[in-house]
Write an enzyme that holds these catalytic residues in place. Sequence first.
Site, PDB file in Angstrom:
ATOM      1  N   HIS A 154       0.844  -1.188   0.000  1.00 57.22           N
ATOM      2  CA  HIS A 154       0.000   0.000   0.000  1.00 57.22           C
ATOM      3  C   HIS A 154       0.883   1.243   0.000  1.00 57.22           C
ATOM      4  CE1 HIS A 154      -3.468  -2.545   1.055  1.00 57.22           C
ATOM      5  NE2 HIS A 154      -2.575  -3.207   1.751  1.00 57.22           N
ATOM      6  N   VAL A 176      -9.115   3.371  -0.612  1.00 53.43           N
ATOM      7  CA  VAL A 176      -9.195   2.062  -1.274  1.00 53.43           C
ATOM      8  C   VAL A 176      -8.489   1.002  -0.430  1.00 53.43           C
ATOM      9  CG1 VAL A 176      -8.540   0.742  -3.312  1.00 53.43           C
ATOM     10  CG2 VAL A 176      -9.406   3.070  -3.579  1.00 53.43           C
ATOM     11  N   CYS A 177      -7.320   1.321   0.069  1.00 54.91           N
ATOM     12  CA  CYS A 177      -6.549   0.352   0.860  1.00 54.91           C
ATOM     13  C   CYS A 177      -7.269  -0.016   2.155  1.00 54.91           C
ATOM     14  CB  CYS A 177      -5.164   0.907   1.165  1.00 54.91           C
ATOM     15  SG  CYS A 177      -4.148   1.190  -0.307  1.00 54.91           S
ATOM     16  N   THR A 178      -7.994   0.930   2.726  1.00 54.17           N
ATOM     17  CA  THR A 178      -8.758   0.639   3.947  1.00 54.17           C
ATOM     18  C   THR A 178      -9.776  -0.461   3.688  1.00 54.17           C
ATOM     19  OG1 THR A 178      -8.454   2.893   4.784  1.00 54.17           O
ATOM     20  CG2 THR A 178     -10.322   1.641   5.666  1.00 54.17           C
ATOM     21  N   LEU A 208      -7.749  -3.974   3.139  1.00 52.69           N
ATOM     22  CA  LEU A 208      -7.248  -4.611   4.355  1.00 52.69           C
ATOM     23  C   LEU A 208      -8.386  -5.224   5.166  1.00 52.69           C
ATOM     24  CD1 LEU A 208      -4.592  -1.931   5.187  1.00 52.69           C
ATOM     25  CD2 LEU A 208      -4.087  -4.355   4.961  1.00 52.69           C
TER      26      LEU A 208
END
Length: 230
Positions: free
Chosen positions: A45, A52-54, A57
């Site tokens: 990331h 988006v990464c939240t 994950l």
Amino acid sequence: MADIPKKDYTLRLGSIAPDFEAETTHGPIKFHEWLGDSWGVLFSHPDDFTPVCTTELGEVARRAPDFAKRNVKVIGLSANNLDSHKAWIKDIEEFGGKTSGPTEVQFPIIADADRKVSYLYDMLDYQDVTNRDNKGLPFTIRTVFIIDPKKVIRLTISYPAVAGRNFDEIIRVIDSIQLGDKHRIATPVNWKQGEDVIIHASVKPEEAKTLFPDHKVHYPYLRTTPLKVE
């Protein structure tokens, strides 16, 4: 470190995944030692507290049983320090719990603020000179590596910032690779577990009759068969 040179090598399918030592949210690790005899998914990331990464994950956290039953260890990486990671995890779990169901991040996240692991795995954005943090360091590209128990890289995918990763597809590819290693088969387009597979080209016709008695020969080069997997 603002001017990071381009690497003089590229990691390809079949390359040995580089070993490294790093601090993670689960403590310090030596990567190869941490993997042990497991398969691994390393996914990166560019920054903590990114939208988006939240969501990604959180999805990986909820899919923990799917990875575990395939003997896959998952490890994330983001270009921030441990305190930032730990604060971000609270948001990941809270947002996931509100939108998709109970979410608990149980896998480690590597603290890669100095980009050492990102550089080692060739995950830095060299093309876009604007894609840098306030220290001038290039952001880490959102990449996925699937690594087998021999530490061999079996898949790499790099994603643009606008497209969230599809972990259904990543798990599907893990299934394909693991079945191919065990049964001398390949999987056709859009294959899903339980559907027919393709007999590997290395399997001779007479051998195919023994190994896959219910197979069909569509063309000399294309043979399909049901595959019963316990």
